[in-house]
Design an enzyme around this catalytic site. Structure first.
Site, PDB file in Angstrom:
ATOM      1  N   ASP A 200      34.016  16.276 -15.174  1.00 22.20           N
ATOM      2  CA  ASP A 200      33.046  17.290 -14.768  1.00 22.20           C
ATOM      3  C   ASP A 200      32.085  16.745 -13.733  1.00 22.20           C
ATOM      4  O   ASP A 200      31.916  15.545 -13.610  1.00 22.20           O
ATOM      5  CB  ASP A 200      32.192  17.675 -15.984  1.00 22.20           C
ATOM      6  CG  ASP A 200      32.727  18.891 -16.668  1.00 22.20           C
ATOM      7  OD1 ASP A 200      33.669  19.491 -16.149  1.00 22.20           O
ATOM      8  OD2 ASP A 200      32.187  19.213 -17.740  1.00 22.20           O
ATOM      9  N   LYS A 222      35.896  20.369  -8.216  1.00 30.03           N
ATOM     10  CA  LYS A 222      36.453  20.677  -6.897  1.00 30.03           C
ATOM     11  C   LYS A 222      37.618  21.654  -6.982  1.00 30.03           C
ATOM     12  O   LYS A 222      38.228  21.980  -5.962  1.00 30.03           O
ATOM     13  CB  LYS A 222      36.940  19.386  -6.229  1.00 30.03           C
ATOM     14  CG  LYS A 222      35.812  18.425  -5.902  1.00 30.03           C
ATOM     15  CD  LYS A 222      35.968  17.845  -4.491  1.00 30.03           C
ATOM     16  CE  LYS A 222      34.772  16.990  -4.110  1.00 30.03           C
ATOM     17  NZ  LYS A 222      34.978  15.582  -4.472  1.00 30.03           N
ATOM     18  N   MET A 337      20.528  25.124 -18.465  1.00 26.02           N
ATOM     19  CA  MET A 337      20.944  25.983 -17.348  1.00 26.02           C
ATOM     20  C   MET A 337      19.917  27.090 -17.102  1.00 26.02           C
ATOM     21  O   MET A 337      20.289  28.208 -16.750  1.00 26.02           O
ATOM     22  CB  MET A 337      22.334  26.602 -17.628  1.00 26.02           C
ATOM     23  CG  MET A 337      23.423  25.549 -17.758  1.00 26.02           C
ATOM     24  SD  MET A 337      25.036  26.265 -18.095  1.00 26.02           S
ATOM     25  CE  MET A 337      24.945  26.519 -19.856  1.00 26.02           C
TER      26      MET A 337
HETATM   27  N1  SAH Z   1      27.611  19.794 -22.560  1.00 27.34           N
HETATM   28  C1  SAH Z   1      26.366  19.488 -21.899  1.00 27.34           C
HETATM   29  C2  SAH Z   1      25.696  20.719 -21.340  1.00 27.34           C
HETATM   30  C3  SAH Z   1      26.499  21.435 -20.311  1.00 27.34           C
HETATM   31  S1  SAH Z   1      25.652  22.795 -19.583  1.00 27.34           S
HETATM   32  C4  SAH Z   1      25.454  18.750 -22.883  1.00 27.34           C
HETATM   33  O1  SAH Z   1      25.729  18.708 -24.081  1.00 27.34           O
HETATM   34  O2  SAH Z   1      24.477  18.160 -22.420  1.00 27.34           O
HETATM   35  C5  SAH Z   1      24.891  22.037 -18.193  1.00 27.34           C
HETATM   36  C6  SAH Z   1      23.397  21.972 -18.386  1.00 27.34           C
HETATM   37  O3  SAH Z   1      23.061  20.869 -19.228  1.00 27.34           O
HETATM   38  C7  SAH Z   1      22.608  21.731 -17.146  1.00 27.34           C
HETATM   39  O4  SAH Z   1      22.405  22.910 -16.421  1.00 27.34           O
HETATM   40  C8  SAH Z   1      21.310  21.223 -17.713  1.00 27.34           C
HETATM   41  O5  SAH Z   1      20.549  22.282 -18.264  1.00 27.34           O
HETATM   42  C9  SAH Z   1      21.793  20.395 -18.856  1.00 27.34           C
HETATM   43  N2  SAH Z   1      21.935  18.961 -18.493  1.00 27.34           N
HETATM   44  C10 SAH Z   1      23.043  18.230 -18.548  1.00 27.34           C
HETATM   45  N3  SAH Z   1      22.785  16.948 -18.214  1.00 27.34           N
HETATM   46  C11 SAH Z   1      21.456  16.883 -17.962  1.00 27.34           C
HETATM   47  C12 SAH Z   1      20.565  15.842 -17.612  1.00 27.34           C
HETATM   48  N4  SAH Z   1      20.978  14.585 -17.423  1.00 27.34           N
HETATM   49  N5  SAH Z   1      19.254  16.134 -17.449  1.00 27.34           N
HETATM   50  C13 SAH Z   1      18.803  17.389 -17.637  1.00 27.34           C
HETATM   51  N6  SAH Z   1      19.613  18.406 -17.976  1.00 27.34           N
HETATM   52  C14 SAH Z   1      20.911  18.164 -18.157  1.00 27.34           C
END
Ligand code: SAH
Length: 410
Positions: A200, A222, A337
């Site tokens: 991802d 991509k 998000m």
């Molecule tokens: N599966 C992921 C979430 C996927 S949705 C998890 O468990 O973390 C993608 C969202 O996750 C982003 O839009 C943001 O809101 C959040 N996110 C993921 N990595 C992040 C990070 N390092 N810092 C802040 N937000 C993050």
């Protein structure tokens, strides 16, 4: 004298542990893991050992050692520091031909426990030739190399197979929020076994940087087509590559099942008859607040936290989130998000009763070198985020926990 190493198959076999202190507490779990029938003899136990007794996992004789305790025993572990008491066990074990490990005095022992590191099916046991520190040093060095994949644990990559003749597998791995060290030990080990990695956008780049050149890397971000078609394409790639015999790792940011579409990928594999497993990850919904000094729960402050996706604005016809209900919660609200729709989200929370001075923290790219964070209030945060130029990926955390670890902010 040289040692003769062995792997003992202890399942269902009685092992005697004499002593109930910290040494015994450290030794018993590995015995239980090997399926041993563990008997502890000791007048007193640590709380941890007590817990194992209560749970029915070990037997306990609450008194000092007696030679009859060795009846039916295959191995004795002496975990007392009283040399006379330990010698008593040794003296009784010898004529019964029971091997006896001694925590107090290794020169009196008839068996030595090695320094151990376990990686999936492989157990590495190191004996230091009488120097336990040396054993630990060597064990750590080997353990490190096993963990980073420079010693392969998996079977060598299968010879290129004609499609359909061998089945590989798919492993869905949560890569954690961004810091490459926040992947789990198991995730890292299985990543090192990959022939194909489908990654991802949010996957820590350094994890990919470490992949050997032979590994095929597919960047899921991509893949053309719209989001729905792209997901189908990813599912198809996972299944097709696995069917050539490859170990396919689907590497996802955070945890695979937190807004990660991991469930759809798992189902696609199951439907196609491809073996698949999931390795959970450290989710940004907890780790990003933590990186900014915010615990999602805190005693006396919040007894709940709710994680929601803000990718659709409140009231959107496809939204499954009951925003007015969330506005009535006292606990912590974590929005993923949510930056694009932040003002609609905060407006809805305010309109439905959450107070405008509720503290809010926003954390961008948490646990990476690019991390940025701000704190604000529910009334002001949407404007503050724009003014500060914060961008996705970011986590928004709403609630009094935002100030819980700041001693000055009563
Ligand atoms: N599966 C992921 C979430 C996927 S949705 C998890 O468990 O973390 C993608 C969202 O996750 C982003 O839009 C943001 O809101 C959040 N996110 C993921 N990595 C992040 C990070 N390092 N810092 C802040 N937000 C993050």
């Amino acid at each position: 004298m040289n040692l003769y190493p062995l792997g003992l198959r202890l399942a269902g076999r009685r092992v005697l542990v004499v002593g109930g202190g910290t040494v015994a507490t450290r030794r018993v779990p590995a015995l239980l893991d090997a399926g041993a029938d563990v008997l502890v003899v000791s007048p007193e136990l640590t709380p941890t050992l007590h817990g194992l007794v209560t749970a029915g996992r070990v037997d306990w004789r609450p008194r000092r050692f007696e030679p009859a305790d060795l009846d039916g025993v295959w191995l004795a572990q002496v975990a007392v520091d009283d040399a006379a008491a330990a010698a008593e066990v040794s003296a009784a074990a010898e004529p019964r031909r029971v091997f006896c490990v001694r925590a107090d005095d290794r020169t009196e022992a008839t068996a030595w426990t090695p320094a151990v590191t376990r990686h999936g099916p492989v157990t590495v046991a190191v004996l230091g030739g009488g120097d336990p520190q040396r054993a630990v040093r060597v064990r750590d060095a080997i353990g490190q190399r096993l963990a980073d994949g420079s010693i392969p644990v998996a079977d060598p990559a299968p010879a290129p197979a004609s499609a359909g003749s061998t089945t590989g597998r798919v492993v869905l791995i949560g890569a954690g929020p961004g810091d490459p060290e926040l992947i789990t030990v198991k995730g890292r080990r299985l990543l090192a076994e990959a022939d194909v990695v489908v990654a991802d956008r949010l996957v820590p780049g350094l994890l990919l940087d470490e992949l050997p050149a032979r590994v095929e890397l597919i960047d899921a971000a991509k893949i053309p087509y719209g989001p729905a078609a792209a997901q189908e394409e990813i599912n198809r790639i996972l299944v097709d590559r696995a069917r050539t015999g490859a170990t396919v790792v689907r590497l996802k940011g955070g945890d695979p099942y937190v807004f990660g579409r991991g469930g759809e990928e798992l189902l696609a594999c199951v439907e196609a008859g491809v073996p698949v497993c999931v390795v959970p990850g450290v989710t940004s919904s907890i780790a990003a607040p933590a990186a900014a000094g915010v615990p999602v729960t805190h005693r006396g402050v919040a007894h709940e936290f709710t994680v929601v996706s803000g990718h659709l604005p409140p009231g959107h016809r496809l939204s499954l989130v009951d925003w007015p209900a969330l506005a009535r919660l006292r606990g912590t609200l974590v929005v993923l998000m949510g930056l694009k729709n932040l003002s609609a989200i905060t407006d809805t929370l305010l309109t439905n009763g959450r107070s405008g001075d509720t503290p809010v923290a926003v954390v961008q790219e948490a646990t990476t070198g690019a991390e940025r964070a701000l704190t604000s209030t529910l009334a002001a945060v949407a404007g503050d985020v724009v003014a500060a130029g914060l961008r996705p990926p970011a986590v928004v955390v709403v609630g009094d926990v935002v100030h819980a670890l700041r001693p000055d902010a009563g």
